[in-house]
Design a protein around this motif. Sequence first.
Motif, mmCIF file in Angstrom:
data_model
loop_
_atom_site.group_PDB
_atom_site.id
_atom_site.type_symbol
_atom_site.label_atom_id
_atom_site.label_comp_id
_atom_site.label_asym_id
_atom_site.label_seq_id
_atom_site.Cartn_x
_atom_site.Cartn_y
_atom_site.Cartn_z
ATOM 1 N N HIS A 1 114.694 34.068 -3.216
ATOM 2 C CA HIS A 1 115.875 34.487 -3.984
ATOM 3 C C HIS A 1 116.482 33.335 -4.797
ATOM 4 O O HIS A 1 117.623 33.422 -5.240
ATOM 5 C CB HIS A 1 116.920 35.096 -3.035
ATOM 6 C CG HIS A 1 116.337 36.154 -2.149
ATOM 7 N ND1 HIS A 1 115.965 37.396 -2.624
ATOM 8 C CD2 HIS A 1 116.011 36.136 -0.832
ATOM 9 C CE1 HIS A 1 115.440 38.109 -1.633
ATOM 10 N NE2 HIS A 1 115.459 37.363 -0.533
ATOM 11 N N GLY B 1 110.553 39.459 -2.951
ATOM 12 C CA GLY B 1 111.647 38.841 -3.709
ATOM 13 C C GLY B 1 112.492 39.880 -4.437
ATOM 14 O O GLY B 1 112.301 41.084 -4.272
ATOM 15 N N ASP B 2 113.419 39.397 -5.266
ATOM 16 C CA ASP B 2 114.278 40.302 -6.036
ATOM 17 C C ASP B 2 113.465 41.012 -7.112
ATOM 18 O O ASP B 2 112.419 40.509 -7.524
ATOM 19 C CB ASP B 2 115.401 39.492 -6.702
ATOM 20 C CG ASP B 2 116.173 38.666 -5.674
ATOM 21 O OD1 ASP B 2 116.393 39.186 -4.552
ATOM 22 O OD2 ASP B 2 116.525 37.509 -5.989
#
Length: 215
Positions: free
Chosen positions: A145, A190-191
């Motif tokens: 992140h 992840g994002d």
Amino acid sequence: MNKIKSILIVSLGITIAGLVSCDSGNIRRTPGHIYAPDMTYSRAYDAYTSNPNFADSMTSRPPVAGAIARGHVLPDHLKEGDTMAYKTFTTAVRFSEDDLKEGHRLFNIYCGICHGTNLDGQGPLFASGKFASMPANFKDAKYLHMSVGQMYAAAKYGKNMMGSYAAQLDAQQRWMVIAYIKKTQSENGGDPFTLGEATVKADSAKGAMIAKVGK
Ligand code: HEC
């Protein structure tokens, strides 16, 4: 027969006259004719000639301070060490599939040796024990992140044992590498990936276009 003789004599005479007129003994007594003197002798100052119009007498001038070459992105105005600014720093450019491919290529050349070509921090330099400091494992929660600005700053200024890659990658290339890392992270917990061309919003499209002119 006589006719042939006289033809031979005349042509011999012409040949000798021709040869003699060519040989000026290497000394030119007349300047000869120039078809277009303006083209032969430039009126402009040639690149490496001395120029009385400038104090340093150089004809070739450097670009005006702050000029940005076509196809290059605007300066980022980041200050080294300003970690607060790193966190929020980002780019308006959106990256196509080709850009991501190029980012992947550059990552493998410049970063993979330490960070590993599958981004797990186990590149050959570290895994072989030759480089003692553990490179960031981009698949680890600690980095999944991480903001794009922090990554950009690491590539530009380096981080502890990691050197700066500012000389190897220009701003556009740094962003391509980061877009590639972020895209891969988005597929590994992840994002969501926001730097892709498909994610572009109407209002930021214009800024991205300007930054990409001539690329
Ligand atoms: C010589 C080995 C080496 C190479 C090559 C290398 N890195 Fe690193 N990198 C490291 C190490 C070691 C760290 C951990 C630094 C620390 O946190 O002390 C690191 C950390 C990072 C971080 C995390 C920064 C932070 O703020 O914690 C990012 C992002 C990063 N590297 C990106 C890159 C990119 C992009 C490239 C290629 C352009 C690259 N690295 C090339 C060794 C390397």
